[in-house]
Design an enzyme around this catalytic site. Structure first.
Site, PDB file in Angstrom:
ATOM      1  N   LYS A  10       6.766   0.881   5.534  1.00 52.88           N
ATOM      2  CA  LYS A  10       6.650   0.845   7.009  1.00 52.88           C
ATOM      3  C   LYS A  10       5.867  -0.379   7.428  1.00 52.88           C
ATOM      4  O   LYS A  10       5.078  -0.932   6.648  1.00 52.88           O
ATOM      5  CB  LYS A  10       5.955   2.102   7.539  1.00 52.88           C
ATOM      6  CG  LYS A  10       4.497   2.339   7.065  1.00 52.88           C
ATOM      7  CD  LYS A  10       3.402   1.608   7.833  1.00 52.88           C
ATOM      8  CE  LYS A  10       2.031   1.806   7.222  1.00 52.88           C
ATOM      9  NZ  LYS A  10       0.943   0.983   7.643  1.00 52.88           N
ATOM     10  N   PRO A  95       4.845  -3.738  -2.602  1.00 49.22           N
ATOM     11  CA  PRO A  95       3.558  -4.100  -3.212  1.00 49.22           C
ATOM     12  C   PRO A  95       2.501  -3.016  -2.985  1.00 49.22           C
ATOM     13  O   PRO A  95       2.543  -2.319  -1.970  1.00 49.22           O
ATOM     14  CB  PRO A  95       3.178  -5.414  -2.535  1.00 49.22           C
ATOM     15  CG  PRO A  95       4.155  -5.659  -1.463  1.00 49.22           C
ATOM     16  CD  PRO A  95       5.297  -4.717  -1.613  1.00 49.22           C
ATOM     17  N   VAL A  96       1.603  -2.876  -3.961  1.00 51.91           N
ATOM     18  CA  VAL A  96       0.602  -1.794  -3.937  1.00 51.91           C
ATOM     19  C   VAL A  96      -0.637  -2.223  -3.134  1.00 51.91           C
ATOM     20  O   VAL A  96      -1.033  -3.389  -3.181  1.00 51.91           O
ATOM     21  CB  VAL A  96       0.214  -1.419  -5.392  1.00 51.91           C
ATOM     22  CG1 VAL A  96      -0.873  -0.368  -5.418  1.00 51.91           C
ATOM     23  CG2 VAL A  96       1.451  -0.931  -6.150  1.00 51.91           C
ATOM     24  N   ALA A  98      -1.080  -2.629   0.072  1.00 52.38           N
ATOM     25  CA  ALA A  98      -0.643  -3.779   0.866  1.00 52.38           C
ATOM     26  C   ALA A  98      -0.639  -3.526   2.368  1.00 52.38           C
ATOM     27  O   ALA A  98      -0.412  -4.438   3.153  1.00 52.38           O
ATOM     28  CB  ALA A  98       0.768  -4.162   0.427  1.00 52.38           C
ATOM     29  N   LEU A 100       1.538  -1.277   3.564  1.00 53.82           N
ATOM     30  CA  LEU A 100       2.954  -0.976   3.812  1.00 53.82           C
ATOM     31  C   LEU A 100       3.287   0.479   3.478  1.00 53.82           C
ATOM     32  O   LEU A 100       4.452   0.865   3.431  1.00 53.82           O
ATOM     33  CB  LEU A 100       3.833  -1.915   2.975  1.00 53.82           C
ATOM     34  CG  LEU A 100       3.648  -3.413   3.282  1.00 53.82           C
ATOM     35  CD1 LEU A 100       4.415  -4.269   2.272  1.00 53.82           C
ATOM     36  CD2 LEU A 100       4.119  -3.735   4.701  1.00 53.82           C
ATOM     37  N   GLY A 103       2.527   4.139  -1.382  1.00 52.72           N
ATOM     38  CA  GLY A 103       2.232   5.433  -2.004  1.00 52.72           C
ATOM     39  C   GLY A 103       2.640   6.586  -1.095  1.00 52.72           C
ATOM     40  O   GLY A 103       3.199   7.589  -1.555  1.00 52.72           O
ATOM     41  N   SER A 105       5.004   6.605   1.121  1.00 56.88           N
ATOM     42  CA  SER A 105       6.463   6.717   1.177  1.00 56.88           C
ATOM     43  C   SER A 105       6.997   7.359  -0.106  1.00 56.88           C
ATOM     44  O   SER A 105       7.962   8.136  -0.065  1.00 56.88           O
ATOM     45  CB  SER A 105       7.094   5.348   1.409  1.00 56.88           C
ATOM     46  OG  SER A 105       8.441   5.506   1.758  1.00 56.88           O
ATOM     47  N   ASP A 137      -0.415   8.657   6.617  1.00 52.91           N
ATOM     48  CA  ASP A 137       0.865   7.959   6.790  1.00 52.91           C
ATOM     49  C   ASP A 137       2.065   8.759   6.263  1.00 52.91           C
ATOM     50  O   ASP A 137       3.213   8.369   6.488  1.00 52.91           O
ATOM     51  CB  ASP A 137       0.837   6.613   6.054  1.00 52.91           C
ATOM     52  CG  ASP A 137       0.201   5.501   6.879  1.00 52.91           C
ATOM     53  OD1 ASP A 137       0.069   5.665   8.109  1.00 52.91           O
ATOM     54  OD2 ASP A 137      -0.153   4.466   6.289  1.00 52.91           O
TER      55      ASP A 137
HETATM   56  C1  LIG Z   1      -3.843   2.014   8.476  1.00 52.08           C
HETATM   57  C2  LIG Z   1      -2.664   2.969   8.440  1.00 52.08           C
HETATM   58  O1  LIG Z   1      -1.877   2.711   7.271  1.00 52.08           O
HETATM   59  C3  LIG Z   1      -1.799   2.705   9.655  1.00 52.08           C
HETATM   60  O2  LIG Z   1      -0.518   3.275   9.538  1.00 52.08           O
HETATM   61  C4  LIG Z   1      -3.106   4.419   8.415  1.00 52.08           C
HETATM   62  O3  LIG Z   1      -3.933   4.714   9.532  1.00 52.08           O
HETATM   63  C5  LIG Z   1      -3.836   4.810   7.120  1.00 52.08           C
HETATM   64  O4  LIG Z   1      -3.157   5.849   6.557  1.00 52.08           O
HETATM   65  P1  LIG Z   1      -3.422   6.360   5.053  1.00 52.08           P
HETATM   66  O5  LIG Z   1      -3.551   5.190   4.138  1.00 52.08           O
HETATM   67  O6  LIG Z   1      -2.384   7.397   4.780  1.00 52.08           O
HETATM   68  O7  LIG Z   1      -4.857   6.976   5.231  1.00 52.08           O
HETATM   69  P2  LIG Z   1      -5.526   8.278   4.529  1.00 52.08           P
HETATM   70  O8  LIG Z   1      -5.202   8.244   3.061  1.00 52.08           O
HETATM   71  O9  LIG Z   1      -5.233   9.493   5.313  1.00 52.08           O
HETATM   72  O10 LIG Z   1      -7.049   7.923   4.751  1.00 52.08           O
HETATM   73  C6  LIG Z   1      -7.757   6.935   4.025  1.00 52.08           C
HETATM   74  C7  LIG Z   1      -9.078   6.713   4.723  1.00 52.08           C
HETATM   75  O11 LIG Z   1      -8.874   5.917   5.910  1.00 52.08           O
HETATM   76  C8  LIG Z   1      -9.667   6.382   6.980  1.00 52.08           C
HETATM   77  N1  LIG Z   1      -8.810   6.794   8.106  1.00 52.08           N
HETATM   78  C9  LIG Z   1      -7.474   6.993   7.935  1.00 52.08           C
HETATM   79  C10 LIG Z   1      -6.667   7.359   9.001  1.00 52.08           C
HETATM   80  C11 LIG Z   1      -7.268   7.521  10.265  1.00 52.08           C
HETATM   81  N2  LIG Z   1      -6.543   7.869  11.333  1.00 52.08           N
HETATM   82  N3  LIG Z   1      -8.597   7.338  10.411  1.00 52.08           N
HETATM   83  C12 LIG Z   1      -9.384   6.958   9.360  1.00 52.08           C
HETATM   84  O12 LIG Z   1     -10.589   6.775   9.526  1.00 52.08           O
HETATM   85  C13 LIG Z   1     -10.504   7.523   6.428  1.00 52.08           C
HETATM   86  O13 LIG Z   1     -11.728   6.997   6.035  1.00 52.08           O
HETATM   87  C14 LIG Z   1      -9.722   7.988   5.213  1.00 52.08           C
HETATM   88  O14 LIG Z   1     -10.573   8.514   4.239  1.00 52.08           O
HETATM   89  N1  LIG Z   2       3.053   6.167  -5.738  1.00 51.60           N
HETATM   90  C1  LIG Z   2       2.085   5.251  -5.591  1.00 51.60           C
HETATM   91  N2  LIG Z   2       2.377   3.950  -5.447  1.00 51.60           N
HETATM   92  C2  LIG Z   2       1.395   3.024  -5.276  1.00 51.60           C
HETATM   93  N3  LIG Z   2       0.085   3.318  -5.266  1.00 51.60           N
HETATM   94  C3  LIG Z   2      -0.274   4.599  -5.391  1.00 51.60           C
HETATM   95  C4  LIG Z   2       0.702   5.621  -5.548  1.00 51.60           C
HETATM   96  N4  LIG Z   2       0.058   6.779  -5.607  1.00 51.60           N
HETATM   97  C5  LIG Z   2      -1.259   6.518  -5.507  1.00 51.60           C
HETATM   98  N5  LIG Z   2      -1.476   5.211  -5.391  1.00 51.60           N
HETATM   99  C6  LIG Z   2      -2.826   4.595  -5.224  1.00 51.60           C
HETATM  100  O1  LIG Z   2      -2.991   4.337  -3.828  1.00 51.60           O
HETATM  101  C7  LIG Z   2      -3.625   3.083  -3.607  1.00 51.60           C
HETATM  102  C8  LIG Z   2      -3.077   2.495  -2.298  1.00 51.60           C
HETATM  103  O2  LIG Z   2      -1.740   2.120  -2.520  1.00 51.60           O
HETATM  104  P1  LIG Z   2      -0.612   2.045  -1.383  1.00 51.60           P
HETATM  105  O3  LIG Z   2       0.410   1.085  -1.906  1.00 51.60           O
HETATM  106  O4  LIG Z   2      -0.142   3.391  -1.010  1.00 51.60           O
HETATM  107  O5  LIG Z   2      -1.471   1.399  -0.200  1.00 51.60           O
HETATM  108  P2  LIG Z   2      -1.120   0.986   1.266  1.00 51.60           P
HETATM  109  O6  LIG Z   2       0.251   0.406   1.330  1.00 51.60           O
HETATM  110  O7  LIG Z   2      -2.222   0.083   1.749  1.00 51.60           O
HETATM  111  O8  LIG Z   2      -1.168   2.339   2.052  1.00 51.60           O
HETATM  112  P3  LIG Z   2      -1.325   2.575   3.634  1.00 51.60           P
HETATM  113  O9  LIG Z   2      -0.511   1.504   4.310  1.00 51.60           O
HETATM  114  O10 LIG Z   2      -0.757   3.963   3.781  1.00 51.60           O
HETATM  115  O11 LIG Z   2      -2.800   2.487   3.919  1.00 51.60           O
HETATM  116  C9  LIG Z   2      -3.309   2.249  -4.856  1.00 51.60           C
HETATM  117  O12 LIG Z   2      -4.382   1.443  -5.171  1.00 51.60           O
HETATM  118  C10 LIG Z   2      -3.013   3.273  -5.959  1.00 51.60           C
HETATM  119  O13 LIG Z   2      -4.112   3.432  -6.826  1.00 51.60           O
END
Ligand SMILES: C[C@](O)(CO)[C@H](O)COP(=O)(O)OP(=O)(O)OC[C@H]1O[C@@H](n2ccc(N)nc2=O)[C@H](O)[C@@H]1O
Ligand SMILES: Nc1ncnc2c1ncn2[C@@H]1O[C@H](COP(=O)(O)OP(=O)(O)OP(=O)(O)O)[C@@H](O)[C@H]1O
Length: 290
Positions: A10, A95-96, A98, A100, A103, A105, A137
Site C-alpha cells: 500500500k 521491501p521490508v 519500508a 509499504l 508484513g 499485507s 494496517d
Molecule cells: C504508518 C502506517 O503504516 C500508516 O498506514 C500505520 O499507521 C502503521 O501501521 P502498523 O505498522 O500496522 O502499526 P502497528 O503494528 O499497529 O503499530 C506499531 C506501533 O506504531 C504506533 N502506532 C501505530 C498506529 C497508530 N495509529 N498509532 C500509533 O501510535 C504504536 O506505537 C504501535 O506500537
Molecule cells: N511477513 C513479513 N514480511 C516482512 N516483515 C515481517 C513479516 N512479518 C513480520 N515482519 C517484521 O516486521 C518488520 C516490519 O516489516 P514490514 O515490511 O511489515 O514494515 P512496513 O512496511 O514499514 O510496515 P507498515 O507500513 O505497516 O508500518 C520487519 O522488520 C520484520 O521483522
C-alpha cells in the site's frame, strides 16, 4: 489443495494524525491505496501435522511467531479451533520495513487464503476485524483497493479508485521503526494535509488535484532523522514526477506519474543512485487481489 494469494503493498496518498489516544496509539485519518508491487503467499496444507510453518528465502523475514502471516494463521486456528496444519511460503517482492505494509499485507493475504482453504465463510469485514488484532494496517490490506482509514487505522471506508497512473518507488537502504516515528511526532509543530480534499479529488477523478493534495504528517519526523529521504524526494521531483511523497512512516518515497516516457526518465534517474527502485501501476480496485 494448495492456494496462492497475492499480497500487494500500500501507499498512503494522504496521512493525517489527529491526536494521541489514552491507549498509546494515535488517531489517524488517511487515504490508502494498493499498488502492483506484491508478495506471493502460498498456503500448503500439512496433512496430519497441527503446526504453522513459515518458509521464506528472504533473510529479513522472521520464520517464527514474529512473522505477521504466522500470527494471522494462529489467530484463525485459535478462534475457530482448527486442528489442521499449514505451511506458509512467502515470496517477498515488497521491501521490508519500508512503509509499504509488506508484513501486514502478508498477514491479510493469509487471512483471505485460509478463509477459503479452511472454508470458514467469513466476510471481508469479519476478516478485517480479526486482522486489526495483528496490526493497524492489516484491516486495510484485507480490503485492498482504495479506502479512507480512521481510528488507529483499522476502521475502513472503501472509496473509488484514483485514475490509473504510474507509481515509482525508491527505498534508501535504511529500515524505519513505525513506533519510533509516532513517538517523535510533535503534533503542534507539523502541517496537516487535508484528507477530505484528497477524497473529493479522487471521487472527481481529478488527477491534477490528487497530485496537489498529497501529504503525510509523519514525513517531517523521518526526513529530519534521515536526510537521504529528503534527497530522494528532491531528485524525484527534479526528474519530473507529478507528485512526490513518503509512504507511511517511511523511508520509501513514491512519485505519481501519468505519462510512460516521464516514468522511464524518473525510474532511470533514480536507479543511478538508489538500489531499490520500482515502477508499478496503481491498482486501486479491490477485484485485483487474487
Ligand atoms: C504508518 C502506517 O503504516 C500508516 O498506514 C500505520 O499507521 C502503521 O501501521 P502498523 O505498522 O500496522 O502499526 P502497528 O503494528 O499497529 O503499530 C506499531 C506501533 O506504531 C504506533 N502506532 C501505530 C498506529 C497508530 N495509529 N498509532 C500509533 O501510535 C504504536 O506505537 C504501535 O506500537
Ligand atoms: N511477513 C513479513 N514480511 C516482512 N516483515 C515481517 C513479516 N512479518 C513480520 N515482519 C517484521 O516486521 C518488520 C516490519 O516489516 P514490514 O515490511 O511489515 O514494515 P512496513 O512496511 O514499514 O510496515 P507498515 O507500513 O505497516 O508500518 C520487519 O522488520 C520484520 O521483522
Amino acid at each position: 489443495m494448495r492456494l496462492s494469494v497475492k499480497a500487494p503493498a500500500k501507499i498512503n496518498l494522504s496521512l493525517d494524525v489527529l491526536y494521541k489516544r489514552p491507549d498509546g496509539y494515535h488517531e489517524v485519518k488517511m487515504v490508502m491505496t494498493t499498488i502492483d508491487l506484491a508478495d506471493r503467499i502460498e498456503l500448503i496444507p500439512l496433512p496430519g501435522e497441527d503446526a504453522i510453518r513459515i518458509v521464506s528465502q528472504n533473510r529479513f523475514v522472521p520464520d517464527d511467531c514474529r512473522n505477521l502471516a504466522y500470527q494471522a494463521a494462529k489467530l484463525l486456528k485459535e478462534t475457530f479451533s482448527i486442528r489442521e496444519g499449514v505451511a506458509i511460503s512467502i515470496t517477498k517482492h515488497i521491501p521490508v520495513a519500508a512503509g509499504l505494509a509488506g508484513g501486514s499485507s502478508d498477514a491479510a493475504a493469509t487471512l483471505r487464503g485460509l478463509n477459503k482453504l479452511w472454508r470458514l465463510g467469513l466476510s471481508v469485514h469479519e476478516l478485517a476485524t480479526l486482522g486489526a488484532q495483528i496490526g493497524s494496517d492489516v484491516a486495510f490490506c484485507v480490503y485492498g483497493g482504495t479506502a479512507v482509514a480512521t481510528g488507529r487505522g483499522e476502521i475502513i471506508t472503501p472509496i473509488s479508485s484514483p485514475p490509473p497512473c504510474w507509481v515509482v518507488l525508491a527505498k534508501p537502504p535504511i529500515g524505519v521503526s513505525t513506533a519510533e516515528v509516532y513517538r517523535n511526532l510533535q503534533l503542534e509543530h507539523v502541517s496537516h494535509p487535508d484528507v477530505d480534499v484528497m477524497v473529493e479529488a479522487i471521487e472527481r477523478q481529478d488527477y491534477a488535484a490528487i497530485c496537489r493534495s498529497v501529504g503525510n504528517v509523519l514525513e517531517e519526523v523521518t526526513l529530519k532523522k534521515y536526510p537521504e529521504v529528503a534527497h530522494i524526494k528532491e531528485q524525484m521531483r527534479r526528474f519530473g514526477a507529478d507528485a512526490v511523497l513518503m509512504s507511511g512512516s517511511g523511508p520509501t518515497v513514491f512519485g505519481l506519474i501519468e505519462h510512460d516516457s516521464r516514468m522511464q526518465r524518473v525510474y532511470n534517474g533514480l536507479r543511478g543512485f538508489c538500489d531499490q527502485v520500482f515502477a508499478v501501476r496503481l491498482l486501486g480496485e479491490r477485484h485485483s487481489l487474487d
